[in-house]
Write a protein that holds these residues in place. Structure first.
Motif, PDB file in Angstrom:
ATOM      1  N   SER A 117       0.841  -1.191   0.000  1.00 13.47           N
ATOM      2  CA  SER A 117       0.000   0.000   0.000  1.00 13.47           C
ATOM      3  C   SER A 117       0.876   1.240   0.000  1.00 13.47           C
ATOM      4  CB  SER A 117      -0.903  -0.007   1.237  1.00 13.47           C
ATOM      5  OG  SER A 117      -0.141   0.220   2.398  1.00 13.47           O
ATOM      6  N   GLY A 118       0.269   2.355  -0.325  1.00 15.85           N
ATOM      7  CA  GLY A 118       0.992   3.620  -0.319  1.00 15.85           C
ATOM      8  C   GLY A 118       1.487   3.981   1.062  1.00 15.85           C
ATOM      9  N   VAL A 119       0.726   3.590   2.086  1.00  8.13           N
ATOM     10  CA  VAL A 119       1.129   3.886   3.463  1.00  8.13           C
ATOM     11  C   VAL A 119       2.409   3.126   3.811  1.00  8.13           C
ATOM     12  CG1 VAL A 119       0.419   3.769   5.878  1.00  8.13           C
ATOM     13  CG2 VAL A 119      -1.249   4.378   4.137  1.00  8.13           C
ATOM     14  N   TYR A 142       0.244   9.169  -4.617  1.00  7.13           N
ATOM     15  CA  TYR A 142      -0.738   8.943  -5.674  1.00  7.13           C
ATOM     16  C   TYR A 142      -1.489   7.637  -5.431  1.00  7.13           C
ATOM     17  CZ  TYR A 142      -2.768   8.631 -10.309  1.00  7.13           C
ATOM     18  OH  TYR A 142      -3.653   8.535 -11.353  1.00  7.13           O
ATOM     19  N   LEU A 143      -0.794   6.628  -4.960  1.00  8.82           N
ATOM     20  CA  LEU A 143      -1.421   5.344  -4.655  1.00  8.82           C
ATOM     21  C   LEU A 143      -2.447   5.496  -3.537  1.00  8.82           C
ATOM     22  CD1 LEU A 143      -1.232   2.385  -5.567  1.00  8.82           C
ATOM     23  CD2 LEU A 143       0.465   2.038  -3.782  1.00  8.82           C
ATOM     24  N   ILE A 144      -2.160   6.345  -2.572  1.00  8.97           N
ATOM     25  CA  ILE A 144      -3.108   6.599  -1.481  1.00  8.97           C
ATOM     26  C   ILE A 144      -4.375   7.260  -2.010  1.00  8.97           C
ATOM     27  CG2 ILE A 144      -3.488   8.082   0.522  1.00  8.97           C
ATOM     28  CD1 ILE A 144      -0.770   7.364   1.489  1.00  8.97           C
ATOM     29  N   THR A 145      -4.221   8.213  -2.938  1.00  7.73           N
ATOM     30  CA  THR A 145      -5.408   8.885  -3.466  1.00  7.73           C
ATOM     31  C   THR A 145      -6.265   7.934  -4.284  1.00  7.73           C
ATOM     32  OG1 THR A 145      -4.230   9.682  -5.429  1.00  7.73           O
ATOM     33  CG2 THR A 145      -4.323  11.151  -3.522  1.00  7.73           C
ATOM     34  N   LEU A 146      -5.649   6.939  -4.911  1.00  9.81           N
ATOM     35  CA  LEU A 146      -6.429   5.973  -5.683  1.00  9.81           C
ATOM     36  C   LEU A 146      -7.237   5.037  -4.789  1.00  9.81           C
ATOM     37  CD1 LEU A 146      -3.884   4.899  -8.457  1.00  9.81           C
ATOM     38  CD2 LEU A 146      -5.801   6.494  -8.653  1.00  9.81           C
ATOM     39  N   LYS A 147      -6.720   4.750  -3.602  1.00 10.28           N
ATOM     40  CA  LYS A 147      -7.377   3.807  -2.710  1.00 10.28           C
ATOM     41  C   LYS A 147      -7.966   4.501  -1.494  1.00 10.28           C
ATOM     42  CE  LYS A 147      -4.608   0.035  -4.255  1.00 10.28           C
ATOM     43  NZ  LYS A 147      -4.013  -1.224  -3.944  1.00 10.28           N
ATOM     44  N   ALA A 168      -9.487   5.892   5.303  1.00 13.44           N
ATOM     45  CA  ALA A 168      -9.889   7.263   5.610  1.00 13.44           C
ATOM     46  C   ALA A 168      -9.146   7.739   6.843  1.00 13.44           C
ATOM     47  CB  ALA A 168     -11.389   7.347   5.839  1.00 13.44           C
ATOM     48  N   ALA A 169      -8.866   9.025   6.894  1.00 20.19           N
ATOM     49  CA  ALA A 169      -8.083   9.569   8.008  1.00 20.19           C
ATOM     50  C   ALA A 169      -8.740  10.794   8.616  1.00 20.19           C
ATOM     51  CB  ALA A 169      -6.689   9.921   7.529  1.00 20.19           C
ATOM     52  N   ASN A 170     -10.050  10.824   8.698  1.00 21.27           N
ATOM     53  CA  ASN A 170     -10.729  11.952   9.306  1.00 21.27           C
ATOM     54  C   ASN A 170     -10.599  11.893  10.819  1.00 21.27           C
ATOM     55  OD1 ASN A 170     -11.699  13.423   7.131  1.00 21.27           O
ATOM     56  ND2 ASN A 170     -13.483  12.109   6.902  1.00 21.27           N
ATOM     57  N   THR A 171     -10.212  12.989  11.411  1.00 20.32           N
ATOM     58  CA  THR A 171     -10.177  13.106  12.857  1.00 20.32           C
ATOM     59  C   THR A 171     -10.693  14.487  13.221  1.00 20.32           C
ATOM     60  OG1 THR A 171      -7.929  13.959  12.853  1.00 20.32           O
ATOM     61  CG2 THR A 171      -8.187  11.577  13.128  1.00 20.32           C
ATOM     62  N   PHE A 219      -3.086  15.474  -0.758  1.00 18.33           N
ATOM     63  CA  PHE A 219      -2.692  14.663  -1.906  1.00 18.33           C
ATOM     64  C   PHE A 219      -3.678  14.819  -3.066  1.00 18.33           C
ATOM     65  CE2 PHE A 219      -0.623  12.589   1.679  1.00 18.33           C
ATOM     66  CZ  PHE A 219       0.663  12.499   1.194  1.00 18.33           C
ATOM     67  N   LYS A 220      -4.970  14.875  -2.754  1.00 19.58           N
ATOM     68  CA  LYS A 220      -5.970  15.064  -3.816  1.00 19.58           C
ATOM     69  C   LYS A 220      -5.742  16.378  -4.553  1.00 19.58           C
ATOM     70  CE  LYS A 220      -9.769  12.582  -1.631  1.00 19.58           C
ATOM     71  NZ  LYS A 220     -11.108  12.741  -1.056  1.00 19.58           N
ATOM     72  N   LYS A 221      -5.527  17.444  -3.790  1.00 17.34           N
ATOM     73  CA  LYS A 221      -5.322  18.760  -4.401  1.00 17.34           C
ATOM     74  C   LYS A 221      -4.041  18.786  -5.232  1.00 17.34           C
ATOM     75  CE  LYS A 221      -5.053  23.647  -3.341  1.00 17.34           C
ATOM     76  NZ  LYS A 221      -5.015  24.670  -2.304  1.00 17.34           N
ATOM     77  N   ALA A 222      -2.988  18.193  -4.719  1.00 16.74           N
ATOM     78  CA  ALA A 222      -1.706  18.186  -5.436  1.00 16.74           C
ATOM     79  C   ALA A 222      -1.831  17.435  -6.753  1.00 16.74           C
ATOM     80  CB  ALA A 222      -0.619  17.566  -4.571  1.00 16.74           C
ATOM     81  N   PHE A 223      -2.485  16.280  -6.746  1.00 16.84           N
ATOM     82  CA  PHE A 223      -2.586  15.483  -7.966  1.00 16.84           C
ATOM     83  C   PHE A 223      -3.698  15.966  -8.882  1.00 16.84           C
ATOM     84  CE2 PHE A 223      -0.302  12.470  -5.172  1.00 16.84           C
ATOM     85  CZ  PHE A 223       0.867  12.461  -5.913  1.00 16.84           C
ATOM     86  N   ARG A 224      -4.554  16.859  -8.414  1.00 12.91           N
ATOM     87  CA  ARG A 224      -5.501  17.526  -9.302  1.00 12.91           C
ATOM     88  C   ARG A 224      -4.771  18.581 -10.132  1.00 12.91           C
ATOM     89  NH1 ARG A 224      -9.168  20.187  -5.841  1.00 12.91           N
ATOM     90  NH2 ARG A 224      -9.223  18.304  -4.601  1.00 12.91           N
ATOM     91  N   GLU A 225      -3.790  19.245  -9.523  1.00 10.12           N
ATOM     92  CA  GLU A 225      -3.048  20.302 -10.216  1.00 10.12           C
ATOM     93  C   GLU A 225      -1.885  19.776 -11.056  1.00 10.12           C
ATOM     94  OE1 GLU A 225      -1.979  23.784  -8.020  1.00 10.12           O
ATOM     95  OE2 GLU A 225      -3.722  23.582  -6.715  1.00 10.12           O
TER      96      GLU A 225
END
Length: 174
Positions: free
Chosen positions: A20-22, A77-82, A87-90, A115-121
């Motif tokens: 995994s990406g982690v 990028y692997l984390i954003t795909l999976k 989930a890491a909401n706290t 990560f989502k924002k970075a790979f969107r741009e």
């Protein structure tokens, strides 16, 4: 008859087992400290924009760091795909602004947003191009500067390092 072809490309990600990406991020932080990584990235950026000087560190160390960052970017990028599986909401407790770093309060609550924002741009290839260019320009004296915006990818990388460290820290508490 089956043809056997020799592939001469490096296969850093060609492993039979699934990871995994982690796990890749854990490996990154086992070999690279967060503060030292951010300092080295800043140093590379500073020397890349200076026209009359070059970085004094051993080139092999810089090259190894570039490869580690590229693997880190792929892990992000692997984390954003999976993201559905992980989930890491706290909830945001009273956190000092120093603990937030470059992250906003929303990004601190959910580091995956970074990560989502970075790979969107930017794509993974654009981050690779950025790192290769910054290492190239930091290693010597050149008359011209990089032709693209170099500040935004740098900020995204710094925020991704903070977010990944936060993700691993929270994962360890569970």
């Amino acid at each position: 008859m089956k043809k056997n072809r020799t592939d001469f490309e490096t296969r850093l990600w060609a492993v039979r087992r699934k990871h995994s990406g982690v796990q890749f991020m854990e490996t990154f932080f086992q070999f690279n400290d967060l503060a030292a990584s951010k300092k080295r990235l800043t140093s590379i950026m500073n020397y890349a924009v200076k026209r009359d000087s070059w970085i004094k560190e051993d080139p092999s160390v810089i090259f190894q760091f570039r490869q580690a960052i590229q693997s880190f970017i792929r892990a992000g990028y692997l984390i954003t795909l999976k993201e559905k599986k992980w989930a890491a909401n706290t909830q945001l407790e009273d956190v000092s602004p120093l603990a937030l770093g470059l992250l906003s309060e929303k990004e601190y609550q959910n580091p995956l947003l970074v990560f989502k924002k970075a790979f969107r741009e930017y794509s993974v290839q654009e981050f690779d191009y950025f790192m290769s260019g910054m290492v190239y320009f930091s290693m010597g004296v050149y008359d011209n500067l990089p032709e693209r915006n170099i500040i935004s990818p740098y900020i995204h990388l710094t925020k991704m390092l903070d977010a990944a460290h936060l993700i691993l820290e929270r994962r360890g508490k569970k």
